[in-house]
Design a protein around this motif. Structure first.
Motif, PDB file in Angstrom:
ATOM      1  N   ALA A   1      52.156  22.900  47.725  1.00  0.00           N
ATOM      2  CA  ALA A   1      52.733  23.831  47.295  1.00  0.00           C
ATOM      3  C   ALA A   1      52.389  24.020  46.054  1.00  0.00           C
ATOM      4  O   ALA A   1      51.927  23.532  45.582  1.00  0.00           O
ATOM      5  CB  ALA A   1      54.672  23.872  47.539  1.00  0.00           C
ATOM      6  N   ASP A   2      52.501  25.574  45.582  1.00  0.00           N
ATOM      7  CA  ASP A   2      52.285  25.881  44.207  1.00  0.00           C
ATOM      8  C   ASP A   2      53.118  25.418  43.964  1.00  0.00           C
ATOM      9  O   ASP A   2      54.431  24.655  44.103  1.00  0.00           O
ATOM     10  CB  ASP A   2      52.995  27.334  44.044  1.00  0.00           C
ATOM     11  CG  ASP A   2      52.342  28.593  45.370  1.00  0.00           C
ATOM     12  OD1 ASP A   2      51.005  27.772  45.573  1.00  0.00           O
ATOM     13  OD2 ASP A   2      52.029  30.326  44.960  1.00  0.00           O
TER      14      ASP A   2
ATOM     15  N   LEU B   1      38.750  24.412  40.768  1.00  0.00           N
ATOM     16  CA  LEU B   1      39.971  25.305  39.932  1.00  0.00           C
ATOM     17  C   LEU B   1      40.794  25.750  40.519  1.00  0.00           C
ATOM     18  O   LEU B   1      41.856  26.062  39.405  1.00  0.00           O
ATOM     19  CB  LEU B   1      39.235  25.476  38.927  1.00  0.00           C
ATOM     20  CG  LEU B   1      37.572  24.352  37.759  1.00  0.00           C
ATOM     21  CD1 LEU B   1      37.020  25.411  36.826  1.00  0.00           C
ATOM     22  CD2 LEU B   1      39.203  23.242  37.361  1.00  0.00           C
ATOM     23  N   ALA B   2      40.944  27.176  40.764  1.00  0.00           N
ATOM     24  CA  ALA B   2      42.158  27.840  41.762  1.00  0.00           C
ATOM     25  C   ALA B   2      43.100  27.299  42.380  1.00  0.00           C
ATOM     26  O   ALA B   2      44.027  27.106  41.915  1.00  0.00           O
ATOM     27  CB  ALA B   2      41.532  29.264  42.246  1.00  0.00           C
ATOM     28  N   GLU B   3      41.842  26.623  42.950  1.00  0.00           N
ATOM     29  CA  GLU B   3      43.270  25.148  44.502  1.00  0.00           C
ATOM     30  C   GLU B   3      44.285  24.637  42.758  1.00  0.00           C
ATOM     31  O   GLU B   3      45.208  24.534  43.074  1.00  0.00           O
ATOM     32  CB  GLU B   3      42.898  25.044  45.221  1.00  0.00           C
ATOM     33  CG  GLU B   3      42.235  25.815  46.456  1.00  0.00           C
ATOM     34  CD  GLU B   3      43.816  26.134  46.965  1.00  0.00           C
ATOM     35  OE1 GLU B   3      44.191  25.563  47.493  1.00  0.00           O
ATOM     36  OE2 GLU B   3      44.592  27.536  46.436  1.00  0.00           O
ATOM     37  N   LEU B   4      43.374  23.908  42.043  1.00  0.00           N
ATOM     38  CA  LEU B   4      43.649  22.751  41.147  1.00  0.00           C
ATOM     39  C   LEU B   4      45.404  23.957  40.460  1.00  0.00           C
ATOM     40  O   LEU B   4      45.853  22.816  40.451  1.00  0.00           O
ATOM     41  CB  LEU B   4      43.236  22.230  40.768  1.00  0.00           C
ATOM     42  CG  LEU B   4      41.830  21.598  41.393  1.00  0.00           C
ATOM     43  CD1 LEU B   4      41.092  20.468  40.185  1.00  0.00           C
ATOM     44  CD2 LEU B   4      42.641  20.126  41.944  1.00  0.00           C
ATOM     45  N   ARG B   5      45.046  24.859  39.898  1.00  0.00           N
ATOM     46  CA  ARG B   5      45.631  25.668  38.992  1.00  0.00           C
ATOM     47  C   ARG B   5      46.638  26.042  39.972  1.00  0.00           C
ATOM     48  O   ARG B   5      48.438  26.337  39.136  1.00  0.00           O
ATOM     49  CB  ARG B   5      44.791  27.385  37.971  1.00  0.00           C
ATOM     50  CG  ARG B   5      46.179  27.669  37.412  1.00  0.00           C
ATOM     51  CD  ARG B   5      46.322  27.260  36.086  1.00  0.00           C
ATOM     52  NE  ARG B   5      47.349  28.610  36.276  1.00  0.00           N
ATOM     53  CZ  ARG B   5      48.401  28.012  36.549  1.00  0.00           C
ATOM     54  NH1 ARG B   5      49.491  27.274  37.789  1.00  0.00           N
ATOM     55  NH2 ARG B   5      49.598  28.675  36.000  1.00  0.00           N
ATOM     56  N   ARG B   6      46.494  26.189  41.070  1.00  0.00           N
ATOM     57  CA  ARG B   6      47.655  26.888  41.748  1.00  0.00           C
ATOM     58  C   ARG B   6      48.596  25.772  41.967  1.00  0.00           C
ATOM     59  O   ARG B   6      49.618  25.947  41.779  1.00  0.00           O
ATOM     60  CB  ARG B   6      47.452  27.447  43.522  1.00  0.00           C
ATOM     61  CG  ARG B   6      48.181  27.707  44.247  1.00  0.00           C
ATOM     62  CD  ARG B   6      47.778  28.140  45.409  1.00  0.00           C
ATOM     63  NE  ARG B   6      47.152  26.992  46.808  1.00  0.00           N
ATOM     64  CZ  ARG B   6      47.997  26.465  47.050  1.00  0.00           C
ATOM     65  NH1 ARG B   6      49.519  26.266  46.907  1.00  0.00           N
ATOM     66  NH2 ARG B   6      47.239  25.370  47.626  1.00  0.00           N
ATOM     67  N   VAL B   7      48.415  24.320  42.443  1.00  0.00           N
ATOM     68  CA  VAL B   7      49.149  23.275  42.658  1.00  0.00           C
ATOM     69  C   VAL B   7      49.617  22.387  41.307  1.00  0.00           C
ATOM     70  O   VAL B   7      50.681  21.975  41.122  1.00  0.00           O
ATOM     71  CB  VAL B   7      48.751  22.606  43.454  1.00  0.00           C
ATOM     72  CG1 VAL B   7      48.141  22.501  44.288  1.00  0.00           C
ATOM     73  CG2 VAL B   7      47.741  21.477  42.888  1.00  0.00           C
TER      74      VAL B   7
END
Length: 236
Positions: free
Chosen positions: A99-100, A122-128
């Motif tokens: 989840a975010d 990086l976008a996904e790691l930032r999102r979580v």
């Protein structure tokens, strides 16, 4: 390089990882030092391998979730950690099953240099990550590439492969992407991650002397990896 490439030599690689100067006495202690007090923090170990960093974080009181693209590595991690961590097979190049804002910290230990494109990961790691959360990562130091390949163009993102022989005689080939420092910084900024720390740490003072290359003499540090602590800016 596909992460499941590790399946063919997972056990041998994991065994070497336990005691090598690069992993056990340099990269892992440096990551733990940068992490600091992690008691009670929700941490995602992205590219967890067979779980040695997850194990160390759990011992320090962290609540750890881990994933790796290699099913064989995840199986080794499950044998190591049991139900002490939530471990999954997942691909860093695809949407992650979290989840975010699910984590206080994400650790990415010697993973990103296998990837040509850092945008989606990086976008996904930032999102979580929760806003204000930390992304701690280690990658191949970009200047080392220029040392070993003096005719190469440092400023280009470049694919290269190297062969290694593990302690039990197993041979493996790993493929990396060299990335200059400014390209790393640009990728972090575009993902909404602010550089808090850049580190070029010494190896552990506990390193057995027989593991230290003789040419280092009395030096307590060498260039191999580059370490970052990044902070998640704004809303996830």
């Amino acid at each position: 390089m596909r992460a499941d490439h590790y399946d063919s030599f997972a056990q041998s690689y994991s065994t070497d990882n336990e005691s090598s100067i690069f992993n056990a006495y340099y990269e892992r202690p440096a990551m733990l030092t940068l992490a600091g007090d992690v008691a009670g923090r929700r941490i995602l170990d992205a590219g967890c391998g067979s779980g040695p960093l997850s194990e160390a974080l759990i011992a320090r009181g962290a609540i750890v979730t881990g994933f790796d693209g290699s099913p064989a590595m995840v199986e080794l991690a499950r044998k190591r950690l049991g139900d002490a961590a939530d471990l999954r097979v997942a691909d860093l190049g695809a949407p992650l099953p979290f989840a975010d804002g699910a984590f206080d910290d994400v650790v990415v230990s010697l993973v990103l240099h296998y990837l040509r494109d850092w945008t989606q990961p990086l976008a996904e790691l930032r999102r979580v990550l929760r806003p204000g959360g930390r992304l701690l990562l280690s990658v191949n130091h970009p200047t080392v590439y220029k040392v070993f390949y003096p005719d190469a163009n440092y400023f280009e993102v470049t694919r290269f492969s190297e062969e290694y022989t593990l302690g039990d005689g197993t041979s493996m080939e790993l493929t990396y992407w060299h990335r200059p420092l400014h390209a790393m910084s640009d990728a972090f900024r575009e993902a909404g991650l602010r550089i808090s720390v850049i580190s070029e740490p010494p190896f552990s003072p506990d390193t057995p002397r027989e593991l230290v290359p003789s040419h280092l003499g009395d030096r307590t540090a060498f260039l191999s990896f580059l370490f970052f602590v990044l902070e998640a800016e704004g809303p996830a």
